[in-house]
Scaffold this motif. Structure first.
Motif, PDB file in Angstrom:
ATOM      1  N   ALA A  47      52.732 -46.205  24.889  1.00  0.00           N
ATOM      2  CA  ALA A  47      52.337 -45.946  24.498  1.00  0.00           C
ATOM      3  C   ALA A  47      52.397 -44.665  23.590  1.00  0.00           C
ATOM      4  CB  ALA A  47      50.226 -46.128  24.302  1.00  0.00           C
ATOM      5  N   ASP A  48      53.340 -44.374  23.245  1.00  0.00           N
ATOM      6  CA  ASP A  48      54.205 -42.985  22.462  1.00  0.00           C
ATOM      7  C   ASP A  48      54.050 -43.687  20.902  1.00  0.00           C
ATOM      8  OD1 ASP A  48      54.689 -41.928  24.615  1.00  0.00           O
ATOM      9  OD2 ASP A  48      56.722 -41.693  24.915  1.00  0.00           O
ATOM     10  N   MET A  49      52.749 -42.471  19.948  1.00  0.00           N
ATOM     11  CA  MET A  49      52.566 -42.940  19.197  1.00  0.00           C
ATOM     12  C   MET A  49      52.611 -41.304  17.735  1.00  0.00           C
ATOM     13  SD  MET A  49      50.915 -46.952  19.021  1.00  0.00           S
ATOM     14  CE  MET A  49      49.533 -46.006  20.709  1.00  0.00           C
ATOM     15  N   VAL A  50      52.510 -41.446  16.906  1.00  0.00           N
ATOM     16  CA  VAL A  50      52.303 -41.024  15.621  1.00  0.00           C
ATOM     17  C   VAL A  50      51.255 -41.419  14.928  1.00  0.00           C
ATOM     18  CG1 VAL A  50      54.468 -40.446  14.713  1.00  0.00           C
ATOM     19  CG2 VAL A  50      53.013 -38.419  14.423  1.00  0.00           C
ATOM     20  N   ILE A  51      50.639 -40.999  14.555  1.00  0.00           N
ATOM     21  CA  ILE A  51      49.327 -41.412  13.589  1.00  0.00           C
ATOM     22  C   ILE A  51      49.463 -39.993  12.321  1.00  0.00           C
ATOM     23  CG2 ILE A  51      47.090 -41.716  12.695  1.00  0.00           C
ATOM     24  CD1 ILE A  51      46.094 -42.265  15.093  1.00  0.00           C
ATOM     25  N   LEU A  52      49.866 -40.571  10.668  1.00  0.00           N
ATOM     26  CA  LEU A  52      50.324 -40.808   9.822  1.00  0.00           C
ATOM     27  C   LEU A  52      49.053 -40.618   8.791  1.00  0.00           C
ATOM     28  CD1 LEU A  52      54.297 -40.412   9.356  1.00  0.00           C
ATOM     29  CD2 LEU A  52      52.666 -38.505  10.647  1.00  0.00           C
ATOM     30  N   ASP A  53      49.158 -38.792   7.816  1.00  0.00           N
ATOM     31  CA  ASP A  53      47.823 -39.342   6.953  1.00  0.00           C
ATOM     32  C   ASP A  53      48.767 -40.514   5.780  1.00  0.00           C
ATOM     33  OD1 ASP A  53      50.120 -37.653   5.423  1.00  0.00           O
ATOM     34  OD2 ASP A  53      48.683 -36.615   4.656  1.00  0.00           O
ATOM     35  N   GLN A  54      49.528 -40.705   5.629  1.00  0.00           N
ATOM     36  CA  GLN A  54      50.004 -41.384   4.456  1.00  0.00           C
ATOM     37  C   GLN A  54      51.274 -42.628   5.060  1.00  0.00           C
ATOM     38  OE1 GLN A  54      51.537 -39.431   0.995  1.00  0.00           O
ATOM     39  NE2 GLN A  54      50.617 -37.853   1.912  1.00  0.00           N
ATOM     40  N   ASN A  55      50.843 -43.628   4.508  1.00  0.00           N
ATOM     41  CA  ASN A  55      52.482 -44.440   4.835  1.00  0.00           C
ATOM     42  C   ASN A  55      54.162 -44.180   4.444  1.00  0.00           C
ATOM     43  OD1 ASN A  55      54.305 -46.603   5.522  1.00  0.00           O
ATOM     44  ND2 ASN A  55      52.875 -47.952   4.706  1.00  0.00           N
ATOM     45  N   PRO A  56      54.801 -43.765   5.408  1.00  0.00           N
ATOM     46  CA  PRO A  56      56.116 -43.085   4.542  1.00  0.00           C
ATOM     47  C   PRO A  56      56.710 -44.193   4.380  1.00  0.00           C
ATOM     48  CG  PRO A  56      56.177 -42.567   6.753  1.00  0.00           C
ATOM     49  CD  PRO A  56      54.720 -43.694   6.896  1.00  0.00           C
ATOM     50  N   LEU A  57      56.684 -45.525   4.321  1.00  0.00           N
ATOM     51  CA  LEU A  57      57.712 -46.728   3.743  1.00  0.00           C
ATOM     52  C   LEU A  57      56.554 -46.786   2.012  1.00  0.00           C
ATOM     53  CD1 LEU A  57      58.211 -48.921   6.782  1.00  0.00           C
ATOM     54  CD2 LEU A  57      59.204 -47.419   5.805  1.00  0.00           C
ATOM     55  N   THR A  58      55.844 -46.576   1.507  1.00  0.00           N
ATOM     56  CA  THR A  58      54.919 -46.601   0.642  1.00  0.00           C
ATOM     57  C   THR A  58      55.144 -45.157  -0.518  1.00  0.00           C
ATOM     58  OG1 THR A  58      52.874 -46.280   1.369  1.00  0.00           O
ATOM     59  CG2 THR A  58      54.164 -49.068   0.917  1.00  0.00           C
ATOM     60  N   THR A  59      55.352 -44.483   0.252  1.00  0.00           N
ATOM     61  CA  THR A  59      55.328 -43.088  -0.596  1.00  0.00           C
ATOM     62  C   THR A  59      56.533 -42.965  -1.366  1.00  0.00           C
ATOM     63  OG1 THR A  59      53.605 -41.654   1.327  1.00  0.00           O
ATOM     64  CG2 THR A  59      55.292 -40.596   0.155  1.00  0.00           C
ATOM     65  N   SER A  60      56.504 -42.773  -2.136  1.00  0.00           N
ATOM     66  CA  SER A  60      57.904 -42.328  -3.086  1.00  0.00           C
ATOM     67  C   SER A  60      58.433 -40.521  -2.939  1.00  0.00           C
ATOM     68  CB  SER A  60      57.079 -41.294  -4.099  1.00  0.00           C
ATOM     69  OG  SER A  60      56.349 -40.123  -4.635  1.00  0.00           O
ATOM     70  N   LYS A  61      60.245 -40.941  -2.981  1.00  0.00           N
ATOM     71  CA  LYS A  61      61.463 -39.878  -2.124  1.00  0.00           C
ATOM     72  C   LYS A  61      60.766 -38.578  -1.761  1.00  0.00           C
ATOM     73  CE  LYS A  61      65.235 -40.279  -5.172  1.00  0.00           C
ATOM     74  NZ  LYS A  61      66.392 -40.100  -4.692  1.00  0.00           N
ATOM     75  N   ASN A  62      60.230 -38.256  -3.116  1.00  0.00           N
ATOM     76  CA  ASN A  62      60.153 -37.254  -3.944  1.00  0.00           C
ATOM     77  C   ASN A  62      58.498 -36.035  -3.426  1.00  0.00           C
ATOM     78  OD1 ASN A  62      58.535 -38.733  -5.765  1.00  0.00           O
ATOM     79  ND2 ASN A  62      58.523 -37.481  -7.310  1.00  0.00           N
ATOM     80  N   GLN A  63      57.613 -37.238  -2.932  1.00  0.00           N
ATOM     81  CA  GLN A  63      56.608 -37.072  -1.694  1.00  0.00           C
ATOM     82  C   GLN A  63      56.664 -36.991  -0.951  1.00  0.00           C
ATOM     83  OE1 GLN A  63      53.789 -35.514  -3.604  1.00  0.00           O
ATOM     84  NE2 GLN A  63      55.228 -35.632  -5.621  1.00  0.00           N
ATOM     85  N   LEU A  64      58.013 -37.683  -0.086  1.00  0.00           N
ATOM     86  CA  LEU A  64      57.749 -37.819   1.543  1.00  0.00           C
ATOM     87  C   LEU A  64      57.297 -36.089   2.207  1.00  0.00           C
ATOM     88  CD1 LEU A  64      60.807 -39.780   1.414  1.00  0.00           C
ATOM     89  CD2 LEU A  64      58.307 -40.626   2.297  1.00  0.00           C
ATOM     90  N   ARG A  65      57.674 -34.949   1.970  1.00  0.00           N
ATOM     91  CA  ARG A  65      57.476 -34.083   2.438  1.00  0.00           C
ATOM     92  C   ARG A  65      56.076 -33.522   2.612  1.00  0.00           C
ATOM     93  NH1 ARG A  65      63.382 -33.134   0.536  1.00  0.00           N
ATOM     94  NH2 ARG A  65      64.351 -31.572   1.719  1.00  0.00           N
ATOM     95  N   SER A  66      54.822 -34.368   1.535  1.00  0.00           N
ATOM     96  CA  SER A  66      53.874 -33.393   1.711  1.00  0.00           C
ATOM     97  C   SER A  66      52.832 -34.687   3.325  1.00  0.00           C
ATOM     98  CB  SER A  66      53.063 -34.056   0.197  1.00  0.00           C
ATOM     99  OG  SER A  66      52.805 -36.055  -0.198  1.00  0.00           O
ATOM    100  N   ILE A  67      53.964 -35.754   3.379  1.00  0.00           N
ATOM    101  CA  ILE A  67      52.922 -36.631   4.756  1.00  0.00           C
ATOM    102  C   ILE A  67      52.852 -35.298   6.218  1.00  0.00           C
ATOM    103  CG2 ILE A  67      53.648 -37.990   6.436  1.00  0.00           C
ATOM    104  CD1 ILE A  67      55.302 -39.742   4.331  1.00  0.00           C
ATOM    105  N   LYS A  68      51.760 -35.849   6.513  1.00  0.00           N
ATOM    106  CA  LYS A  68      51.006 -35.170   7.723  1.00  0.00           C
ATOM    107  C   LYS A  68      51.161 -35.802   8.525  1.00  0.00           C
ATOM    108  CE  LYS A  68      50.519 -31.574   4.459  1.00  0.00           C
ATOM    109  NZ  LYS A  68      51.681 -30.032   4.150  1.00  0.00           N
ATOM    110  N   VAL A  69      51.390 -34.849  10.030  1.00  0.00           N
ATOM    111  CA  VAL A  69      51.199 -35.529  11.355  1.00  0.00           C
ATOM    112  C   VAL A  69      49.040 -35.637  11.654  1.00  0.00           C
ATOM    113  CG1 VAL A  69      51.692 -35.426  13.613  1.00  0.00           C
ATOM    114  CG2 VAL A  69      53.152 -35.163  11.455  1.00  0.00           C
TER     115      VAL A  69
END
Length: 525
Positions: free
Chosen positions: A490-512
Motif C-alpha cells: 500500500a504505497d500511495m501518493v495523494i495529490l490535490d488534483q488529477n494529473p490526467l485531467t489537468t492541462s499540461k501548462n498547469q501540471l507544475r501546480s499540482i501538490k503532494v
C-alpha cells in the motif's frame, strides 16, 4: 496505473498491503468496526512514486548546507551573491577547521558565465577552508585553504580522468574537474550517529514530500552503504532504498549484504557502471569547454569522453551479466550508449539472453537507431527529462544548437518504438520533484518558455507510468510496487488534483498532500 481509462473509487488496506480495489460499495463491504475510513473529497490517489535514479546518500551529506541554485529554484545568478552567502555560512560554522561546503552553482547560468575563482573565494576567507560544487557534481572550486586541506598544491599531478586547473602562469585557479573532485567527499562524510540519524531522516522526508516511496542510491560507495545499513539495522528507514554499488566496491559491499532481498527497507539491487561523464563538464567533453568553441558554433554531435574503454566495459558487463546481477550504467551521450549496447550484445552472445533489464541512465544524446537496438536487447532507458527545462536554453543557443537540443531526452522516439522507459531527477543534482519531472516530459518547455522538441512530448499518463510501474519494472519490483492492485504494498501518493485531467501548462501546480508507505502516512502537508 493498470490502464489509461481505468479509475477506481476506493481501496482497502490491511497489514501494509492492498486488500481490494473497486467501487465504494464493494470496498466498504470489507470494513469492520475498527476500520478507519478516509474520504478523499475529490483528491487523487496514485501509486507511490518509484525513484528510477538518484543518490540519496549524497543528499544526506548536503543537509544543512547552502544550496547555490540559480533562479527560478534559487537566487544565485551572480558570483557576488555566492560570495556573500558563503561569508555568512562560514561565520556561522562552529568548526572553523573542517571543510566548509556548498552545492549547486551553475556557471552556465551566472551573469559572468564562468566559474568563480580561487582569488574570489579567498576574499571570503583565507583562513577557513571551503569548496563550492557545481550543480552536476563533477566540478568544484575551492579557496586556497580548501585546496590545502584536500592536499592539492601547485605541483600536485592531475589524477586520471581529472583536472586540477592552472592559469597560463601556472598558478592554481581553484577549479577541480572530473575525478579531482573526489578528494572533497571524504570531508563530507558524517559519522556521529545522532547527526546521521537526523540527516538521513531529513533526506528521506525530502523524498516523501515529493511522493516517493522507493528511493535509490545509484553510486553506492562503502561509506554510504554502511550509513544506510546502520539505519536499516536499527529499523530507521521510512522508505525503501535500492542500492547500486559502484563496480569497484561491489564485492566488499556485498559481503555486508547479499544482492536481492529487501532487508528492513534496504536492498542491493544491482551494480553501477560509469560509461561516460557529464557532457558539459570540462573533463568529460570532447573539448576543454564547450562554451570556448571558436570556429564551430555547434558541435557536430553530442558526445562525452568515455570513462571506461570498450574492452574494460565488456569485462565488467560480462562479469555481472553472467551472474544475473542487474547493471545500470551512466550513459549521457551517444558514444557511451553505443559502448553499453555493444557490451550487452557481446554478453548475450556469450551467455544467452535472460531477463537482465540493464538500464542506461540519463540518455541525453541517444539516437533513434540506438533505442531500436535497446528494445531488441531488453535494455531500459532512464531519461533525465528535466534537462530540457533547466539547461535547454543554454544548449539551444550556445552549445549544440536547436536540432540536437530538441532531441535531448528523446521520449517520443522511445514511445514510438513501444520501448519501456523511466524518468528520474538525479537528486541531488536536482530536487527529487516528480511532479515537475512529469510536467517537463509532457510540455518540453525550457525556463525561458521555449518548446524544445515537441515531437518528444508524451502524454501525462505515459509520464506517470514512467515514475510508477515502469520504474518498478526497472528494479524488478513490479510484483509488489508500481500499481494499486490487490496484494501489492500500500504505497500511495495523494495529490490535490488529477494529473490526467489537468492541462499540461498547469501540471507544475499540482501538490503532494500525503505520502503513504505500506499503509502508514509518512508525509502529510
Amino acid at each position: 496505473m493498470t490502464g489509461e481509462k481505468k479509475e477506481e473509487q476506493a481501496v482497502a488496506i490491511k497489514d501494509g498491503r492492498i486488500l481490494a480495489v473497486g467501487d465504494n460499495a464493494s470496498v466498504l463491504q470489507l470494513a469492520g468496526k475498527s476500520t478507519e475510513v478516509t474520504l478523499l473529497d475529490g483528491k487523487t490517489v496514485l501509486p507511490g512514486f518509484v525513484d528510477a535514479h538518484s543518490h540519496i546518500s549524497q543528499v544526506v551529506n548536503l543537509i544543512d548546507i547552502p544550496f547555490l541554485f540559480p533562479s527560478p529554484n534559487g537566487k544565485f545568478d551572480e558570483i557576488s551573491e555566492i560570495l556573500s552567502t558563503m561569508s555568512t555560512h562560514l561565520d556561522n560554522l562552529e568548526d572553523k577547521e573542517s571543510l566548509g561546503f556548498a552545492w549547486g552553482y551553475d556557471e552556465l547560468e551566472l551573469l559572468e558565465r564562468r566559474h568563480p575563482t580561487l582569488a574570489e573565494l579567498d576574499t571570503v576567507s583565507r583562513t577557513q577552508p571551503f569548496c563550492i560544487m557545481q550543480i552536476k557534481g563533477d566540478q568544484a572550486v575551492c579557496n586556497s585553504k580548501g585546496l590545502s586541506l584536500l592536499g592539492v598544491h601547485k605541483g600536485t599531478p592531475c589524477p586520471e580522468e581529472g583536472l586540477i586547473e592552472h592559469n597560463k602562469n601556472g598558478e592554481l585557479t581553484g577549479l577541480l574537474q572530473g575525478s579531482a573532485v573526489l578528494a572533497i567527499y571524504p570531508h563530507l562524510n558524517v559519522y556521529d550517529t545522532e547527526v546521521v540519524d537526523k540527516a538521513l531522516s531529513e533526506a528521506q522526508m525530502m523524498y516523501a514530500r515529493n511522493g516517493i516511496t522507493t528511493a535509490q542510491e545509484a553510486s553506492g560507495n562503502l561509506n554510504a552503504f554502511r550509513l544506510l545499513k546502520s539505519q536499516a539495522d536499527r529499523e530507521k528507514l521510512m522508505i525503501d532504498i535500492n542500492v547500486y554499488p559502484n563496480s569497484n566496491e561491489f564485492d566488499v559491499i556485498t559481503e555486508l549484504q547479499q544482492p536481492g532481498p529487501n532487508i528492513n527497507r534496504l536492498r542491493i539491487a544491482g551494480v553501477k557502471l560509469t560509461g561516460d561523464g557529464s557532457s558539459d563538464s570540462g573533463m568529460n567533453s570532447p573539448i576543454d569547454r564547450l562554451l570556448k568553441l571558436k570556429n564551430n558554433k555547434f558541435l557536430n554531435h553530442q558526445s562525452s569522453v568515455r570513462i571506461l574503454d570498450q574492452f574494460s566495459f565488456n569485462e565488467f558487463v560480462e562479469k555481472y551479466y553472467s551472474k544475473h546481477i542487474q547493471i545500470i550504467s551512466h550513459s549521457n551521450a551517444d558514444r557511451a550508449t553505443l559502448m553499453a549496447i555493444s557490451a550487452i550484445e557481446g554478453a548475450i552472445d556469450k551467455y544467452g539472453l535472460h531477463d537482465h533489464r540493464t538500464s542506461l541512465i540519463h540518455m541525453k544524446g541517444t539516437e533513434f537507431s540506438q533505442l531500436k537496438l535497446m528494445k531488441k536487447l531488453g535494455i531500459i532507458p532512464s531519461f533525465l527529462a528535466l534537462n530540457i527545462y533547466y539547461w535547454g536554453d543554454e544548449y539551444h543557443d550556445r552549445v549544440i544548437g536547436p536540432w540536437k537540443t530538441s532531441n535531448f531526452s528523446p521520449l517520443g522516439w522511445a514511445n514510438e518504438l513501444e520501448l519501456p522507459f523511466t524518468l528520474h531527477t538525479d537528486a541531488p543534482i536536482l530536487d527529487p520533484n516528480i511532479i515537475e519531472l512529469i510536467a517537463s516530459s509532457v510540455d518540453r518547455m525550457s525556463k525561458n518558455g521555449v518548446e524544445l522538441g515537441k515531437w518528444h512530448a508524451i502524454s501525462t499518463y505515459k509520464a506517470i507510468e514512467a515514475v510508477t510501474v515502469n520504474a518498478a519494472i526497472q528494479s524488478f519490483e513490479e510484483t509488489t510496487k508500481g500499481t494499486i492492485e490487490d496484494g501489492k504494498y500500500a504505497d500511495m501518493v495523494i495529490l490535490d488534483q488529477n494529473p490526467l485531467t489537468t492541462s499540461k501548462n498547469q501540471l507544475r501546480s499540482i501538490k503532494v498532500l500525503e505520502t503513504i508507505k505500506e499503509g502508514k502516512t509518512i508525509f502529510s502537508a
